[in-house]
Scaffold this motif. Sequence first.
Motif, PDB file in Angstrom:
ATOM      1  N   GLN A  42       0.825  -1.203   0.000  1.00 61.82           N
ATOM      2  CA  GLN A  42       0.000   0.000   0.000  1.00 61.82           C
ATOM      3  C   GLN A  42       0.859   1.253   0.000  1.00 61.82           C
ATOM      4  N   ASP A  43       0.478   2.171  -0.866  1.00 61.41           N
ATOM      5  CA  ASP A  43       1.109   3.487  -0.930  1.00 61.41           C
ATOM      6  C   ASP A  43       0.675   4.257   0.317  1.00 61.41           C
ATOM      7  N   ALA A  58      11.582   4.079  -2.035  1.00 65.72           N
ATOM      8  CA  ALA A  58      12.398   5.162  -1.505  1.00 65.72           C
ATOM      9  C   ALA A  58      12.869   4.794  -0.120  1.00 65.72           C
ATOM     10  N   SER A  59      14.156   4.992   0.139  1.00 65.39           N
ATOM     11  CA  SER A  59      14.723   4.704   1.448  1.00 65.39           C
ATOM     12  C   SER A  59      14.767   5.993   2.258  1.00 65.39           C
ATOM     13  N   SER A  69       3.838   6.210  -7.432  1.00 64.31           N
ATOM     14  CA  SER A  69       4.525   7.094  -8.369  1.00 64.31           C
ATOM     15  C   SER A  69       5.561   7.933  -7.628  1.00 64.31           C
ATOM     16  N   THR A  70       6.409   8.607  -8.409  1.00 64.90           N
ATOM     17  CA  THR A  70       7.418   9.490  -7.801  1.00 64.90           C
ATOM     18  C   THR A  70       6.754  10.706  -7.139  1.00 64.90           C
ATOM     19  N   GLN A  74       7.527  12.050  -3.415  1.00 67.55           N
ATOM     20  CA  GLN A  74       7.891  13.446  -3.106  1.00 67.55           C
ATOM     21  C   GLN A  74       6.948  14.038  -2.068  1.00 67.55           C
ATOM     22  N   THR A  75       5.645  13.717  -2.182  1.00 72.84           N
ATOM     23  CA  THR A  75       4.649  14.179  -1.213  1.00 72.84           C
ATOM     24  C   THR A  75       4.986  13.645   0.182  1.00 72.84           C
ATOM     25  N   PHE A  76       5.394  12.374   0.218  1.00 71.03           N
ATOM     26  CA  PHE A  76       5.761  11.736   1.486  1.00 71.03           C
ATOM     27  C   PHE A  76       6.971  12.428   2.112  1.00 71.03           C
TER      28      PHE A  76
END
Length: 82
Positions: A42-43, A58-59, A69-70, A74-76
């Motif tokens: 899950q995203d 992404a680490s 998605s990227t 980036q939002t995260f």
Amino acid sequence: MYRLLLILGLLIILYFLVKKALREFNRPSLPSGSAGHDQMIQDPVCRTYIPRANAVSASIGGQNYYFCSTDCAQTFHKQLSG
Ligand SMILES: [Zn+2]
């Protein structure tokens, strides 16, 4: 006498063939590493479920996160820093 040896030889060949066939038969039933590859994750941003193989990883802070998605990655990042 020769016939007995021939039968014995055939039995040995048959034994190895059966043994090999059983090994081949048992292989797909085992839950191997292939199960992890098709795992749905899950995203954490948009709550969408995506197959792990297609996810953007992404680490962040020593931990691996997976996104659809990227943009979500980036939002995260912004959510963590902001
Ligand atoms: Zn997303």
